[in-house]
Design a protein around this motif. Sequence first.
Motif, mmCIF file in Angstrom:
data_model
loop_
_atom_site.group_PDB
_atom_site.id
_atom_site.type_symbol
_atom_site.label_atom_id
_atom_site.label_comp_id
_atom_site.label_asym_id
_atom_site.label_seq_id
_atom_site.Cartn_x
_atom_site.Cartn_y
_atom_site.Cartn_z
ATOM 1 N N ASP A 40 0.814 -1.214 0.000
ATOM 2 C CA ASP A 40 0.000 0.000 0.000
ATOM 3 C C ASP A 40 0.847 1.263 0.000
ATOM 4 N N GLY A 41 2.146 1.110 -0.092
ATOM 5 C CA GLY A 41 3.026 2.261 -0.060
ATOM 6 C C GLY A 41 3.726 2.401 1.285
ATOM 7 N N PHE A 42 4.728 3.268 1.303
ATOM 8 C CA PHE A 42 5.488 3.494 2.524
ATOM 9 C C PHE A 42 4.671 4.285 3.538
ATOM 10 N N ASP A 43 5.017 4.159 4.809
ATOM 11 C CA ASP A 43 4.345 4.921 5.853
ATOM 12 C C ASP A 43 4.924 6.339 5.841
ATOM 13 N N LEU A 44 4.295 7.227 5.099
ATOM 14 C CA LEU A 44 4.841 8.556 4.874
ATOM 15 C C LEU A 44 4.931 9.372 6.154
ATOM 16 N N GLU A 45 3.935 9.246 7.024
ATOM 17 C CA GLU A 45 3.952 10.030 8.259
ATOM 18 C C GLU A 45 5.121 9.614 9.157
ATOM 19 N N LEU A 46 5.377 8.329 9.240
ATOM 20 C CA LEU A 46 6.502 7.846 10.037
ATOM 21 C C LEU A 46 7.815 8.334 9.449
ATOM 22 N N VAL A 47 7.959 8.234 8.131
ATOM 23 C CA VAL A 47 9.200 8.657 7.483
ATOM 24 C C VAL A 47 9.439 10.146 7.718
ATOM 25 N N LYS A 48 8.391 10.964 7.557
ATOM 26 C CA LYS A 48 8.543 12.401 7.766
ATOM 27 C C LYS A 48 8.934 12.722 9.201
ATOM 28 N N ALA A 49 8.354 12.001 10.162
ATOM 29 C CA ALA A 49 8.662 12.251 11.570
ATOM 30 C C ALA A 49 10.126 11.957 11.887
ATOM 31 N N VAL A 50 10.639 10.839 11.378
ATOM 32 C CA VAL A 50 12.029 10.489 11.637
ATOM 33 C C VAL A 50 12.970 11.418 10.870
ATOM 34 N N MET A 51 12.634 11.733 9.636
ATOM 35 C CA MET A 51 13.456 12.665 8.854
ATOM 36 C C MET A 51 13.589 14.003 9.570
ATOM 37 N N GLY A 52 12.513 14.446 10.213
ATOM 38 C CA GLY A 52 12.538 15.723 10.905
ATOM 39 C C GLY A 52 13.286 15.690 12.220
ATOM 40 N N ALA A 53 13.596 14.490 12.711
ATOM 41 C CA ALA A 53 14.216 14.348 14.033
ATOM 42 C C ALA A 53 15.721 14.120 13.980
ATOM 43 N N VAL A 54 16.252 13.692 12.835
ATOM 44 C CA VAL A 54 17.676 13.365 12.741
ATOM 45 C C VAL A 54 18.318 14.117 11.585
ATOM 46 N N SER A 55 19.635 14.203 11.621
ATOM 47 C CA SER A 55 20.378 14.842 10.530
ATOM 48 C C SER A 55 21.154 13.832 9.701
ATOM 49 N N ILE A 56 21.034 12.541 10.038
ATOM 50 C CA ILE A 56 21.693 11.499 9.256
ATOM 51 C C ILE A 56 20.728 10.969 8.203
ATOM 52 N N VAL B 271 18.257 8.675 5.895
ATOM 53 C CA VAL B 271 17.223 7.693 6.230
ATOM 54 C C VAL B 271 16.869 6.893 4.988
ATOM 55 N N ILE B 272 16.688 5.595 5.155
ATOM 56 C CA ILE B 272 16.204 4.710 4.092
ATOM 57 C C ILE B 272 14.789 4.294 4.446
ATOM 58 N N ALA B 273 13.824 4.603 3.592
ATOM 59 C CA ALA B 273 12.440 4.202 3.822
ATOM 60 C C ALA B 273 12.254 2.753 3.396
ATOM 61 N N SER B 274 11.566 1.973 4.234
ATOM 62 C CA SER B 274 11.360 0.557 3.951
ATOM 63 C C SER B 274 9.950 0.158 4.345
ATOM 64 N N SER B 275 9.488 -0.944 3.773
ATOM 65 C CA SER B 275 8.201 -1.586 4.092
ATOM 66 C C SER B 275 7.023 -0.926 3.378
ATOM 67 N N GLY B 276 6.370 -1.710 2.526
ATOM 68 C CA GLY B 276 5.113 -1.275 1.938
ATOM 69 C C GLY B 276 5.095 -1.019 0.454
ATOM 70 N N ALA B 277 6.245 -1.007 -0.218
ATOM 71 C CA ALA B 277 6.260 -0.708 -1.644
ATOM 72 C C ALA B 277 5.543 -1.798 -2.428
ATOM 73 N N GLY B 278 4.672 -1.386 -3.333
ATOM 74 C CA GLY B 278 3.960 -2.348 -4.159
ATOM 75 C C GLY B 278 3.872 -1.942 -5.613
ATOM 76 N N ALA B 279 4.272 -0.694 -5.931
ATOM 77 C CA ALA B 279 4.196 -0.174 -7.292
ATOM 78 C C ALA B 279 5.271 0.885 -7.464
ATOM 79 N N VAL B 280 5.614 1.178 -8.715
ATOM 80 C CA VAL B 280 6.660 2.170 -8.975
ATOM 81 C C VAL B 280 6.266 3.533 -8.421
ATOM 82 N N GLU B 281 4.955 3.828 -8.414
ATOM 83 C CA GLU B 281 4.506 5.126 -7.929
ATOM 84 C C GLU B 281 4.819 5.340 -6.453
#
Length: 584
Positions: free
Chosen positions: A511-527, A529-539
């Motif tokens: 169903d796609g990546f968990d965008l809210e989780l990714v945004k939260a972690v991206m906003g918390a660290v300066s290193i 990030v690799i997004a994982s879990s949920g990809a099902g289509a190129v979009e």
Amino acid sequence: MAALSSTAASADVSEERGKVVVSLLDYGAGNVRSVRNAIKASGYTTVDVLTPEDIEKAQVIVFPGVGSFGSAMETLNDKGFTGPLTEYIKQDRAFFGICLGMQTLFDGSDETPGLKGLGVIPGMVASFDPAKTAVPHIGWNGLCVRKEHPFVDDFDTDGDAVYFVHSFRATSTPENEEWVLSTTTYGGGAGEPPEHFISSVQKGNVTACQFHPEKSGKVGLRLLGAFLDSVGKGKMGGVSAEGSGNSSGGGGSARGNEDTKLVKRIVACLDVRSNDQGDLVVTKGDQYDVREAGTQEGKGDVRNLGKPVELSGRYYEEGADEVCFLNITSFRQGVLDDLPMLKVLELASERVFVPLTVGGGIRSHTDDSGKTYSAVEVASRYFRAGADKISLGSDAVYAAEALLKRGGELTGDSSIEQISHVYGKQAVVVSVDPRRVYVANPEDAPKHTVLKVKESDKGGPMGQRYCWYQCTVKGGREGKDIDAVSLAKSCETLGAGEILLNCVDMDGQKDGFDLELVKAVMGAVSIPVIASSGAGAVEHFSEVFDATGVQAALAAGIFHRKEVSISEVKDHLAEKGVPARRAA
């Protein structure tokens, strides 16, 4: 000293290319195997530099520096290599340095204040500013070529990219300008200009680069081969390999854009485990269930989606920017006894010239005889087998919990701290495996970062529209009282260089990546990030890059089952204007 064994074909090519034998300065840190394999793939054989006398006898030295500046220079000093190596280079003899092998040419580094470098190139190596950009600089970037030289003459500045992984960099000054062969830009945006740093240097017969040609795919092999060919033919920037002097210097116009671009990475992940017959297989399941449907007689077999070495080779040819091996059963055994997984790395590194990450149970270990091995000693086995980065899971959670309990005080005892101290934080990835814990209101979880569930999500079992992300250990079997955002921040403090961010709830759902989780972690660290879990289509890949700004995205099952190919993902990103590396 005899050359290492090589195929007859490689020997023939080496003879055609001037019979140059490469002296490899392996000082005992990091993944030198891949450099050795890349030299072999370029048609040359290697001998190891074991004594200071070997430096004097060398035809050409390749110095694949990996790790921290301090550990590299201390090892060179302890082995008695520093003086002979400095003299060798100052005599303008053929030398090629990689990453830290380039940084050691300078006067020193802010990574280890007070410790002198080789002092061949004027200037100090300093850190990127974490307030302005993600540090380390990890990924594929371009080159702005400043002068002609065989090493970069065949580099396509409009389309080629090479692989960087570093936190410290050198910059051009009037004192070292004559050395600068290429520059690269990193960072910028949000009102900040990008930073220009030196990505390769050259003067006479001495060449070095900040990037890793042995991890830069076919482009990198081409560059490395061009350098070695120039040594064999005695043509290094128009200077005889036996002579001295400089090449064309820093004059002339730059070739390529002044501002290069860091592209988004596509990572292929292989969950590896032993099946019931004892064979290592690549498997995949939903929320860690990796067995086929059971029969009346008992449980089903472990799902077998292919052999790890063959699959990694396929993904390399398709254009994967990195390959990640996760040994999902290693927490049940001693990792130093995991000879099959070590063999997988060794074989994969012979054919896959992009970064390899390995994870699963890497921590301090006590064997059956009672002998204890530190986390650094355990990690070193995997680096020596061909890994470029190691991934820590459960051990990172325990370390983060301990750090928070101490009020943020660093002790140097954790696996993250120990490994990053020796190999650099860019070599340490923390794999975060959280699952959603739904709450009716943010006040119901006051200790945790609570996020609102997106409108299209069905929410919790009781209709809850909020959740926090509980970190898990032991392969997802046990939850801990720490959330994903706190874990990521704590691991950055401990010295991790990258976050691999999974989501148990999204795993296998397509169903796609968990965008809210990714945004939260991206906003918390300066290193990075690799997004994982949920990809099902190129979009889903363009969606996560556009919505979160994340540096990389990972998938597994859809690649294994050929539902989506990596090349299709790359084509889609190109259509959407998302910068991505082309498979060359």
